[in-house]
Design a protein around this motif. Structure first.
Motif, PDB file in Angstrom:
ATOM      1  N   GLN A  71       1.513  -1.024   0.491  1.00  0.00           N
ATOM      2  CA  GLN A  71       0.207  -0.189  -0.083  1.00  0.00           C
ATOM      3  C   GLN A  71       1.012   1.297   0.320  1.00  0.00           C
ATOM      4  OE1 GLN A  71      -2.126   0.376   3.664  1.00  0.00           O
ATOM      5  NE2 GLN A  71      -3.036   2.270   3.038  1.00  0.00           N
ATOM      6  N   LYS A  72       0.576   2.205  -1.057  1.00  0.00           N
ATOM      7  CA  LYS A  72       1.347   3.730  -1.542  1.00  0.00           C
ATOM      8  C   LYS A  72       0.615   4.469  -0.353  1.00  0.00           C
ATOM      9  CE  LYS A  72       4.757   5.762  -2.884  1.00  0.00           C
ATOM     10  NZ  LYS A  72       4.980   6.422  -3.651  1.00  0.00           N
ATOM     11  N   VAL A  73       1.239   5.412   0.773  1.00  0.00           N
ATOM     12  CA  VAL A  73       0.645   6.502   1.690  1.00  0.00           C
ATOM     13  C   VAL A  73       1.375   7.439   0.688  1.00  0.00           C
ATOM     14  CG1 VAL A  73       0.551   7.098   3.872  1.00  0.00           C
ATOM     15  CG2 VAL A  73       0.309   5.085   3.809  1.00  0.00           C
ATOM     16  N   ASP A  74       0.069   7.964   0.230  1.00  0.00           N
ATOM     17  CA  ASP A  74       1.094   9.729  -1.051  1.00  0.00           C
ATOM     18  C   ASP A  74       0.180  10.564  -0.543  1.00  0.00           C
ATOM     19  OD1 ASP A  74      -1.000   8.512  -2.778  1.00  0.00           O
ATOM     20  OD2 ASP A  74       0.637   7.656  -4.002  1.00  0.00           O
ATOM     21  N   ASP A  75      -1.187   9.934   0.214  1.00  0.00           N
ATOM     22  CA  ASP A  75      -2.276  11.425   0.389  1.00  0.00           C
ATOM     23  C   ASP A  75      -2.148  12.260   1.313  1.00  0.00           C
ATOM     24  OD1 ASP A  75      -2.913   9.838   1.921  1.00  0.00           O
ATOM     25  OD2 ASP A  75      -5.122   9.392   1.163  1.00  0.00           O
ATOM     26  N   GLY A  76      -1.149  12.546   2.200  1.00  0.00           N
ATOM     27  CA  GLY A  76      -0.905  13.674   3.325  1.00  0.00           C
ATOM     28  C   GLY A  76       0.722  13.197   3.714  1.00  0.00           C
ATOM     29  N   LEU A  77       0.655  14.826   4.425  1.00  0.00           N
ATOM     30  CA  LEU A  77       2.022  14.664   4.559  1.00  0.00           C
ATOM     31  C   LEU A  77       2.144  15.471   6.118  1.00  0.00           C
ATOM     32  CD1 LEU A  77       4.996  14.951   4.570  1.00  0.00           C
ATOM     33  CD2 LEU A  77       4.622  17.609   3.502  1.00  0.00           C
ATOM     34  N   ALA A  78       2.325  14.840   8.079  1.00  0.00           N
ATOM     35  CA  ALA A  78       2.143  15.262   8.723  1.00  0.00           C
ATOM     36  C   ALA A  78       3.240  15.141   9.254  1.00  0.00           C
ATOM     37  CB  ALA A  78       1.412  14.719   9.698  1.00  0.00           C
ATOM     38  N   PHE A  79       3.384  16.038  10.454  1.00  0.00           N
ATOM     39  CA  PHE A  79       5.095  15.801  11.292  1.00  0.00           C
ATOM     40  C   PHE A  79       4.441  15.647  12.395  1.00  0.00           C
ATOM     41  CE2 PHE A  79       3.304  19.671  11.345  1.00  0.00           C
ATOM     42  CZ  PHE A  79       3.715  20.729  12.747  1.00  0.00           C
ATOM     43  N   MET A  80       5.222  16.210  13.644  1.00  0.00           N
ATOM     44  CA  MET A  80       5.592  15.982  15.122  1.00  0.00           C
ATOM     45  C   MET A  80       6.981  16.590  15.766  1.00  0.00           C
ATOM     46  SD  MET A  80       4.180  12.372  17.067  1.00  0.00           S
ATOM     47  CE  MET A  80       6.205  11.627  16.749  1.00  0.00           C
ATOM     48  N   PHE A  81       6.248  17.314  16.354  1.00  0.00           N
ATOM     49  CA  PHE A  81       7.148  17.803  17.818  1.00  0.00           C
ATOM     50  C   PHE A  81       6.827  16.721  18.510  1.00  0.00           C
ATOM     51  CE2 PHE A  81       5.383  21.906  15.912  1.00  0.00           C
ATOM     52  CZ  PHE A  81       7.014  22.376  15.036  1.00  0.00           C
ATOM     53  N   GLU A  82       8.032  16.369  19.266  1.00  0.00           N
ATOM     54  CA  GLU A  82       8.130  15.206  19.931  1.00  0.00           C
ATOM     55  C   GLU A  82       9.392  15.861  20.871  1.00  0.00           C
ATOM     56  OE1 GLU A  82       7.633  10.220  20.233  1.00  0.00           O
ATOM     57  OE2 GLU A  82      10.264  11.211  20.499  1.00  0.00           O
TER      58      GLU A  82
END
Length: 438
Positions: free
Chosen positions: A391-402
């Protein structure tokens, strides 16, 4: 701004090594040869060192740059306090640390004439800026280019555009940052934000601690994740401007202002290791499982601010970039978990694969340490029944400050109209499926 401004901002150079020595000159001969501070700097310039670390820190961690400028930074009038607006700084004491899962919609539209500094809105953070520990989460929403110049003595600024492009005019030259890029402005570096679109919006991590660096790769080996060669530094460019220029300095949590009789963005040449840069998140080399199970999100770390404890970051910047999922007999979205670290997540574009709705570009969620979270009910039901094929996950761009400490909210974030009051509802309806074997 038009396309010409975007083309102008493309005067960038790829870093040959992250944290290594780099140099640039806007006028041939402006960089002195063999001496950092000769008796007379070339072209009648002034030599000045900008130190982003203590003089005696180890070479691998030492950050400093030599600037050759039209006037020295010391030539300025006194600063006076000015209004902080919606900008806040650690220590955060307006509210009690909150163990609840929290989520916000995007910031409301800014008032006309709101520039980047006035458009900064602090969600919360931890540590103490005066002790150079911890971090802060800010959002920005602006509709006007800056005419003034800004610098932050409290920490470095990692800027994550979500809507609209930015032209960052820094002492070192120009940086162009669009959604999908991140730009870093080091502690103390002066810059101006000019808008490439009518309205801009995004996120900012203010890092009070050790400067961001690439994470160690350990058993991954020499390659993977964010490659040093993909970080771009500006080519030297300077403003030779006479006349009043407002300069705003963030110092120990407050904004101070002075009116110079010239532009402080007058560096004609520079060399060193303390410099701004931009990085395209789509160049991130995602690594993951090719057999089974879900890797921990640390495998998606772009930059890390280390502490004295090996492997424990003051703050990590993590990206969930387009990638393939191929794990056999594996629940594909991020798993349910509780974490000793605290996580602020934002969305740059598209959708996030662990949330069905409510988590939108420009919004964000906060899961403080040990708060239980994971996929919502709809995502769990769908993923549990999905056919497990590549499965290609390519419909979003998320990030995290941890970050290693809880994020304490500002009063404005705790009471915000755009705070989602029913966020907990997304986990309602997760049914009991347990049945003992006979």
């Amino acid at each position: 701004m038009n396309g010409d401004a975007r083309k102008t901002a493309e005067a960038l150079t790829y870093l040959s090594g992250f944290g290594n020595q780099h140099s640039s000159e806007a006028v041939p001969g402006a960089l002195p040869i063999g001496r950092n501070s000769p008796q007379r700097a070339p072209l009648g310039l002034y030599a000045e060192q900008l130190s982003g670390s203590a003089f005696t820190e180890p070479r691998a961690y030492n950050r400093r740059s030599w600037l050759y400028r039209i006037r020295p930074s010391a030539a300025h009038p006194a600063f006076a306090r000015t209004d902080n607006g919606a900008l806040r700084t650690a220590p955060f004491t307006e509210t009690a640390p909150d163990p609840n899962r929290l989520r916000w919609n995007p910031l409301p539209e800014p008032e006309p004439g709101t520039d980047f500094v006035r458009g900064l809105w602090t969600l919360g953070g931890n540590g103490d800026a005066t002790q150079r520990t911890g971090m802060a989460v800010h959002l920005y929403h602006a509709n006007s280019s800056m005419r003034r110049v800004f610098s932050d003595a409290d920490g470095e600024l990692l800027i994550v555009p979500e809507r609209g492009g930015l032209l960052l005019r820094t002492e070192f030259g120009l940086l162009h940052a669009e959604p999908g890029h991140v730009a870093l402005i080091p502690r103390g570096v002066r810059f101006r934000v000019e808008l490439l679109d009518d309205v801009v919006r995004g996120y900012v991590c203010e890092n009070y601690g050790a400067p961001f660096q690439l994470p160690e790769l350990g058993p991954i080996g020499a390659n993977g994740l964010a490659n040093a060669r993909d970080f771009r530094a500006p080519v030297a460019a300077y403003e030779d401007v006479e006349g009043p220029v407002e300069v705003v300095n963030k110092f120990c949590g407050n904004l101070w202002t002075a009116t110079y009789d010239h532009s402080p963005l007058d560096v004609v040449a520079w060399h060193g290791t303390h410099l701004p840069y931009v990085y395209d998140l789509r160049r991130f080399n995602v690594l993951g499982s090719i057999s089974y199970d879900h890797p921990d999100p640390s495998i998606f770390t772009v930059l890390t601010s280390p502490t004295d404890t090996p492997g424990l970051a003051s703050v990590d910047f993590v990206v969930f970039a387009p990638r393939w999922l191929v794990g056999e007999d594996t629940f594909r979205p991020p798993y349910f978990h509780r974490n000793v670290m605290s996580e602020y997540m934002g969305l740059i574009e598209g959708a996030y694969d662990a949330k069905a709705e409510g988590f939108v570009p420009g919004g964000g969620s906060l899961h403080n340490m040990m708060s239980a979270h994971g996929p919502d009910r709809e995502t769990f039901d769908r993923a549990s029944a999905a056919e497990l094929r590549p499965q290609k996950v390519d419909d979003g761009l998320a990030f995290m400050f941890e970050t290693r400490w809880p994020v304490t909210l500002t009063a404005q974030a705790a009471r915000a109209e755009h705070l989602q009051r029913a966020y907990d509802d997304v986990w309602q309806g997760l049914e009991r499926h347990f049945g003992p074997l006979h």
